[in-house]
Design an enzyme around this catalytic site. Sequence first.
Site, short mmCIF file in Angstrom:
data_model
loop_
_atom_site.label_atom_id
_atom_site.label_comp_id
_atom_site.label_asym_id
_atom_site.label_seq_id
_atom_site.Cartn_x
_atom_site.Cartn_y
_atom_site.Cartn_z
N LYS A 165 0.83 -1.21 0.00
CA LYS A 165 0.00 0.00 0.00
C LYS A 165 0.86 1.26 0.00
O LYS A 165 0.61 2.20 -0.76
CB LYS A 165 -0.95 -0.02 1.21
CG LYS A 165 -1.96 -1.17 1.17
CD LYS A 165 -2.94 -1.10 2.33
CE LYS A 165 -2.30 -1.55 3.63
NZ LYS A 165 -1.97 -2.99 3.62
N THR A 166 1.88 1.27 0.83
CA THR A 166 2.78 2.43 0.88
C THR A 166 3.56 2.57 -0.43
O THR A 166 3.76 3.68 -0.93
CB THR A 166 3.76 2.29 2.05
OG1 THR A 166 3.03 2.17 3.28
CG2 THR A 166 4.69 3.50 2.13
N ASP B 152 -1.17 6.65 6.55
CA ASP B 152 -1.15 5.21 6.83
C ASP B 152 -2.00 4.93 8.07
O ASP B 152 -2.11 5.78 8.96
CB ASP B 152 0.28 4.75 7.06
CG ASP B 152 0.44 3.25 6.95
OD1 ASP B 152 -0.51 2.58 6.47
OD2 ASP B 152 1.50 2.72 7.33
N THR C 224 -5.42 -1.47 7.26
CA THR C 224 -5.52 -2.92 7.34
C THR C 224 -6.87 -3.35 7.88
O THR C 224 -7.17 -4.54 7.92
CB THR C 224 -4.41 -3.47 8.25
OG1 THR C 224 -4.50 -2.85 9.54
CG2 THR C 224 -3.04 -3.19 7.66
N ARG D 240 6.53 -8.21 1.78
CA ARG D 240 7.39 -7.76 2.86
C ARG D 240 8.01 -8.94 3.58
O ARG D 240 9.18 -8.92 3.95
CB ARG D 240 6.59 -6.89 3.84
CG ARG D 240 7.46 -6.29 4.95
CD ARG D 240 6.62 -5.45 5.88
NE ARG D 240 6.12 -4.25 5.20
CZ ARG D 240 5.11 -3.50 5.67
NH1 ARG D 240 4.51 -3.84 6.78
NH2 ARG D 240 4.73 -2.43 5.02
#
Length: 364
Positions: free
Chosen positions: A90-91, A135, A184, A243
């Site tokens: 997302k980032t 975020d 999330t 990640r």
Amino acid sequence: MSSDARKRILGPSDAGDTGDVRDVVDDRVLDPALSLEDEVYGVSLRPRSFEQYVGQATVVENLKISIDAARKRNEPLEHVLFYGPPGLGKTTLAALIAKELGSALRPTSGPTLEKPKDLVGILTALDEGDVLFIDEIHRLGHVVEEFLYPAMEDFQIDFVVDRGAFAKTLRLPLKRFTLIGATTRAGMLSAPLRERFGIAHHLDYYTPEELAQIVVRSAEVLGVPIEEEGAKTIASRSRGTPRVANRLLRRVRDFAEVRAQGTITAAVADEALHREGVDALGLDRLDRAFLRTIVEHYRGGPVGMAAIAATLTEDAETLEDVVEPYLLKAGFVVRTASGRKATPAAYAHLGLRASSDARQERLL
């Protein structure tokens, strides 16, 4: 918790010399929510363009269309919301959007914006077309969220000066900007905030093939020789999360450089991940402890998350956000109205079987 109790939860091969399951949690390498290592060591692993971005093909294609349309109209991109499990990009997508628009990215996070004044300085400093990235936007306070509404809709903010009979509202215009929110827990967003995003995309877990591509690219960036089967081994144990794949790649790289002449093969990756406690299906010690708690302490369930957390001496929200989603997706756990239940796949993976009276016996 006694060492015997810990061994009953973790199993003989997983229990170490210490006597607390939290030791396992602290050393966990599969937590997709942990980002410090990525921020310090892994910035260069992030894709530099949409062409380098692997996975989420539909999301990327739709974003490209929206960006091209905004460029043709010479308008800022509509506000964008990304939601899905942690560690899926997302980032990264927010940074790529800003780059494609030729705009500056102004990142912040929901928990840091405690009062409206925390947001005023950020909003008034934005230039035309800038991208504001928030975020964990679901953690915005209610007052801050209300303050954000006119900024998103009308590109202006209202604030009150003085008090009592002398109080008056001043309206301050803002330059047109794009807000990108990431969360999330989309269900925790209020309906008014969610409806103010013109573009919303859900990010799903990656396939092993997509993760293998990411591992190969990351290995090239890190300058680590890697064989195709080695990349597939890492990808298959990465819980569908880029990640996690990059974090495991670093751990395997360390092992390969010290014990295996530097090249990552399937055998090297397998041994390195085994040392990290990551099994063939991508479960680590905490995942197996979670399953063993349900199976051995609560006879397969149903059992509430609070009871599981108390047994593991771990935070229930952490288990629900970090551990449970993958176990649900992998089919090891199911949610019922009464609580969590272990599936036959969980028994098989742990090498256990349930007898007719719900007791478990070790498979021979």
